[in-house]
Structure formats: C-alpha cells, structure tokens
Write an enzyme that holds these catalytic residues in place. Structure first.
Site, short mmCIF file in Angstrom:
data_model
loop_
_atom_site.label_atom_id
_atom_site.label_comp_id
_atom_site.label_asym_id
_atom_site.label_seq_id
_atom_site.Cartn_x
_atom_site.Cartn_y
_atom_site.Cartn_z
N SER A 11 -14.09 8.32 -2.03
CA SER A 11 -13.99 7.54 -0.06
C SER A 11 -13.63 9.11 0.37
O SER A 11 -12.81 9.97 0.07
CB SER A 11 -13.34 6.23 -0.68
OG SER A 11 -12.86 6.33 1.03
N GLU B 15 -0.21 8.83 -7.88
CA GLU B 15 -0.67 7.19 -8.37
C GLU B 15 -2.16 7.32 -8.52
O GLU B 15 -3.05 8.00 -7.57
CB GLU B 15 -0.37 6.78 -7.18
CG GLU B 15 1.18 6.95 -6.18
CD GLU B 15 1.15 6.17 -4.25
OE1 GLU B 15 0.34 5.10 -4.31
OE2 GLU B 15 1.88 6.19 -4.02
N SER C 76 -14.63 6.44 5.44
CA SER C 76 -13.61 5.54 6.74
C SER C 76 -13.39 5.51 7.59
O SER C 76 -13.72 6.25 8.72
CB SER C 76 -12.36 5.65 6.08
OG SER C 76 -12.23 5.93 4.16
N LEU C 77 -14.71 5.33 8.32
CA LEU C 77 -15.04 4.70 9.70
C LEU C 77 -14.04 3.56 10.64
O LEU C 77 -13.67 4.84 11.52
CB LEU C 77 -16.28 3.82 10.12
CG LEU C 77 -16.87 4.34 11.19
CD1 LEU C 77 -17.45 5.78 11.30
CD2 LEU C 77 -18.19 3.29 11.03
N HIS C 78 -13.21 2.95 10.07
CA HIS C 78 -12.87 2.00 11.23
C HIS C 78 -12.33 2.16 12.22
O HIS C 78 -11.82 1.39 13.47
CB HIS C 78 -11.16 3.00 10.63
CG HIS C 78 -10.56 2.51 9.38
ND1 HIS C 78 -10.65 2.16 8.19
CD2 HIS C 78 -10.13 3.55 8.88
CE1 HIS C 78 -10.83 2.16 7.30
NE2 HIS C 78 -10.04 3.34 7.31
N CYS D 34 -3.11 2.87 -1.52
CA CYS D 34 -2.36 4.30 -1.37
C CYS D 34 -1.66 5.33 -0.38
O CYS D 34 -1.14 4.26 0.19
CB CYS D 34 -3.69 4.81 -0.09
SG CYS D 34 -5.30 5.12 -0.69
N CYS E 94 -8.65 3.70 -9.76
CA CYS E 94 -8.49 4.84 -8.09
C CYS E 94 -8.03 5.48 -8.30
O CYS E 94 -6.65 5.43 -8.57
CB CYS E 94 -7.99 3.66 -6.97
SG CYS E 94 -7.98 4.65 -5.59
N GLY F 205 -5.26 11.96 -1.18
CA GLY F 205 -6.11 12.87 -0.98
C GLY F 205 -7.47 12.68 -0.51
O GLY F 205 -7.75 11.52 -0.43
N GLU F 206 -7.84 14.12 0.57
CA GLU F 206 -8.98 13.97 0.63
C GLU F 206 -10.23 14.51 -0.51
O GLU F 206 -10.26 15.79 -0.35
CB GLU F 206 -9.25 14.88 2.49
CG GLU F 206 -10.96 14.63 3.08
CD GLU F 206 -11.65 13.44 2.52
OE1 GLU F 206 -11.36 12.28 2.95
OE2 GLU F 206 -12.37 13.83 1.85
N CYS G 95 -1.63 14.44 1.64
CA CYS G 95 -3.15 14.59 2.24
C CYS G 95 -1.92 15.48 3.54
O CYS G 95 -1.80 14.97 4.41
CB CYS G 95 -4.39 13.12 2.31
SG CYS G 95 -5.79 13.08 2.93
N CYS H 199 -4.25 10.60 9.15
CA CYS H 199 -4.86 9.34 9.73
C CYS H 199 -3.25 8.55 9.80
O CYS H 199 -2.78 7.96 9.09
CB CYS H 199 -5.57 8.58 8.72
SG CYS H 199 -6.82 9.35 8.11
N CYS I 298 -2.01 5.64 7.64
CA CYS I 298 -2.53 5.56 5.65
C CYS I 298 -0.84 6.17 5.57
O CYS I 298 -0.28 7.46 6.38
CB CYS I 298 -3.72 6.91 5.46
SG CYS I 298 -3.40 7.15 3.75
N ASN J 220 -3.95 -2.72 6.00
CA ASN J 220 -2.23 -2.77 4.93
C ASN J 220 -0.86 -1.91 6.40
O ASN J 220 -0.93 -0.98 6.36
CB ASN J 220 -2.45 -1.95 3.86
CG ASN J 220 -2.14 -2.77 2.71
OD1 ASN J 220 -1.10 -3.11 1.82
ND2 ASN J 220 -2.98 -2.41 1.83
N1 SAH Z 1 -9.24 10.24 2.00
C1 SAH Z 1 -10.36 9.86 1.78
C2 SAH Z 1 -9.35 9.00 0.30
C3 SAH Z 1 -8.53 7.67 0.63
S1 SAH Z 1 -8.05 7.11 1.43
C4 SAH Z 1 -10.45 8.89 2.78
O1 SAH Z 1 -9.75 8.72 3.98
O2 SAH Z 1 -11.35 8.23 2.58
C5 SAH Z 1 -9.23 5.52 0.87
C6 SAH Z 1 -9.35 4.45 1.67
O3 SAH Z 1 -8.19 3.31 2.47
C7 SAH Z 1 -9.73 4.57 2.71
O4 SAH Z 1 -10.60 4.25 3.33
C8 SAH Z 1 -8.47 4.86 4.17
O5 SAH Z 1 -8.60 4.75 5.49
C9 SAH Z 1 -8.04 3.00 3.71
N2 SAH Z 1 -6.21 3.25 4.07
C10 SAH Z 1 -5.68 3.91 4.24
N3 SAH Z 1 -4.42 3.87 4.10
C11 SAH Z 1 -4.69 1.66 5.30
C12 SAH Z 1 -3.58 0.86 5.63
N4 SAH Z 1 -2.92 1.12 6.03
N5 SAH Z 1 -4.35 -0.06 5.51
C13 SAH Z 1 -6.42 -0.23 4.95
N6 SAH Z 1 -6.75 0.77 4.36
C14 SAH Z 1 -6.17 1.53 4.64
#
Ligand code: SAH
Length: 348
Positions: free
Chosen positions: A189, A90, A212-214, A328, A103, A157-158, A110, A114, A117, A288
């Site tokens: 990212s 995508e 992506s800290l979260h 994503c 993007c 992907g990472e 991936c 996570c 995701c 999301n």
């Molecule tokens: N692998 C990389 C890039 C892809 S994800 C990474 O982890 O950063 C791109 C961004 O979308 C990341 O910040 C990821 O944590 C976030 N993301 C993935 N699923 C999500 C969701 N359901 N809601 C909000 N952000 C999300």
C-alpha cells in the site's frame, strides 16, 4: 557485522565460500533464520566452529515484544516490537477466511504527513532494514504458532520510500527455502508517489498494489495528503495505468470516508469518472477516528451505493481489531504520548 537476515541465500553462500564453507550450508542457515531463531546456537545441525564464526561476523536481529493486544471480538493481535536501537514499530495479525495475514511496518514513523493518520505524528525516524520487516512476519508466526499465508505492507511508513529494503524483503519472504509466501498473497500500500510507482513497475512483481487515494479532486486530496501537492491525481493515475500495463495486475484504491470532506455526491461521480480508464477497484473504509475530533468518519454504505449505482467496481473493507487500536500507528502513538501509566505495560 553482516545483518545476516537481510542477506539473500546466494549472498550467504558467497560469504561462506569466502572462508571455505560449502554453499549448501547457506541454505541450512537461511532456513533456520526464517524459523525465528534468537541465537546461532539454536542452529543445532550447524557445526560449533561455523556458529562461532557467525557470532563473530554477523548480527542476528530478533525484536522483543514490547506490547501485545488481543482483540476479544475477532482474535486480531497487535504487536508493538522493540528494535535493536530502542525504536518501536507495530504489526497486526489478522485471521481471514482466506488465511492468516500480517500487516507489517516498513519505516519507523512516517514522513508523508497525511492529516488523518496516526503514523505521521512525529515524522520519519528511519527506514527499516529488510530483516526488520521480515522479523515482523517470522516472530508473529512463532508467537501465534500459526502459519502466515498473506502479508500486507500497510503498517507504519511509506514502503515506496524504502524501496530497496522492501524489494529485498519481498525476495526473502518469497524464497522457497524461506517463508515461501507467493507474490499474489502480498499487498503493498502506498500514498501514491508517481515516479516510485514506475520504479516498482520495473520489477514487474505479481503482488497487489494498493493506492491510498481518499479523494478524487486535487483540492481535497492535497488537504488530506501533502504528497498530492507534488504530483496530483492526474499524474498519479497515469502512473497507475502504466503499472497495470507493465504488470498485468489490477490495482486496489483505498478510500477512507471522512464526513463532509470526501463523501459528497459530486465526489462519488468524479471518482467514478477518474477511475474509468484505470483497471482497478475501489475499497471503501470508514475513517478510523484516531486524531482528535477534527475529522469524523463518513457514511460508507451511502457512498458505496452512490458508486455502485454509477457502475463502479466497489467493495467495503471489513474492519478487524477495532477494540485494540489496530489501525496504523495508534499503539506506537500511545506509547509516545506523555500521558497514561498503561504505556509501559508489557504483555505477556
Ligand atoms: N504509507 C502507505 C501505507 C501505510 S497506511 C499508504 O499510505 O498507503 C495504510 C492505509 O491506512 C492507507 O490506506 C492509509 O491511508 C490508511 N489510513 C491511515 N490512517 C487512517 C485512518 N485514520 N482511517 C482510515 N484509514 C487510514
């Protein structure tokens, strides 16, 4: 077969010289490749003899549009591309005040797992070649007929687990004879693999790194992001500090609010404290809601005000394309799921 769109102009020149074609022709061919030709015969100022040689030796990547969705709200476009081996990836085209952004995905699937995701379902299939990452920008540009000015590596992907191809892609897209997109218009990212951040720092690129800290505490972050079990937040933030020192660029930290998981006051405080020594800002987004009911979006405004009261540098990310599954991995996930007739529909 050479994957010619993954080759630097200098490599194309060396290849041309090997059979007696002058190096300047490599520049012409490289320019055609960036314009999104689907066959060598579209390179009209290249001799028929050279075109025939290229057809024999080289593969010209050109993904098909398997599906395209256009947001009625904000004009965001989501593409599902079909690759040469039948895999799907995508990309998302977004229109911001500061320019048109694509993007891109960097892998098929991936492997990072996570839990929130959609991209992680089904695991990693394979890395994308540089040409396959580049094609997402080239063919979005030709399909929309708009110039792309910004690129974010935030799709499926990472990117740091496909670093060689990502670095190659960055050099190609940044090239003055190619799309000529400046490093400061590119954001990468990552889920935050400490050693890989050091490796990226060694290239000293002027792109924006987004982590992506979260979560600010290891217990919560390890629950959400298995990658955290290997290095932990302390080690990650140490790598971030070294990155800032080496590149002089501030880092952006992504934080998706999840109700009852990472949105409490103590986490806002801890986040502020953890971030104190790192030059960067926190970018908040509501989760999301892609996975079935397990996690719910948290209150972004509430968390943002807690952070700014503490004095943190915090912004709220605008959401685009909410009506077209623009987050994503959602479109690819839909395609893979056994339900729904819609999934084979091709637009246009
Ligand atoms: N692998 C990389 C890039 C892809 S994800 C990474 O982890 O950063 C791109 C961004 O979308 C990341 O910040 C990821 O944590 C976030 N993301 C993935 N699923 C999500 C969701 N359901 N809601 C909000 N952000 C999300």
């Amino acid at each position: 077969m050479h994957d010619i769109k993954s080759m630097h102009p200098e490599e194309i020149a060396a290849y041309f010289l090997s059979f007696g074609e002058p190096a300047y022709k490599a520049k012409q061919v490289f320019r055609w490749l960036s314009r999104g030709v689907r066959s060598f015969d579209e390179m009209t100022d290249i001799s028929v003899k050279l075109r025939e040689k290229l057809k024999q030796d080289c593969f010209l990547s050109a993904p098909g549009i398997k599906r395209k969705q256009i947001s009625q709200q904000d004009g965001t476009i989501k593409y599902l591309w079909e690759l040469k081996d039948g895999n799907a990836i995508e990309s998302v085209f977004m229109r911001y005040e500061h320019g048109n952004t694509v993007c891109v995905s960097t892998q098929v699937g991936c492997g990072m797992g996570c839990v929130f995701c959609a991209s992680s379902e089904g695991g990693l299939v394979r890395n994308l070649d540089a040409s396959e990452i580049l094609d997402q920008v080239i063919f979005t540009q030709s399909d929309t007929d708009r110039t792309v000015t910004n690129v974010v590596l935030m799709g499926i992907g990472e990117p740091l687990n496909n670093l060689d191809n990502v670095i190659r892609f960055l050099a190609l897209i940044n090239h003055k004879d190619g799309l000529n997109i400046g490093m400061r218009h590119i954001t990468l990212s990552t889920c935050g693999i400490a050693e890989r951040i050091d490796k990226l720092a060694s290239y000293n690129l002027q792109l924006t790194l987004s982590i992506s800290l979260h979560a600010p505490d290891d217990a919560t972050r390890s629950l959400l992001m298995p990658v955290n079990k290997n290095s932990g937040i302390k080690k990650l933030l140490e790598a971030c500090k070294r990155y800032v020192q080496k590149t002089g660029r501030r880092i952006s930290f992504e934080y998706a609010l999840i109700k009852g998981v990472n949105d409490s006051e103590w986490q806002a405080k801890l986040l502020y404290e953890e971030m104190a020594g790192v030059s960067g800002h926190i970018n908040l987004i509501a989760l999301n809601d892609v996975k079935d009911a397990e996690f719910k979006p948290g209150n972004v405004k509430r968390f943002a005000s807690m952070l700014s009261e503490l004095g943190a540098n915090v912004t709220i990310r605008r959401r685009l394309g909410a009506d077209i599954d623009a987050a994503c991995g959602q479109l690819r996930k839909k395609l893979r799921s056994p339900s729904g007739k819609e999934e084979r529909k091709v637009e246009p």
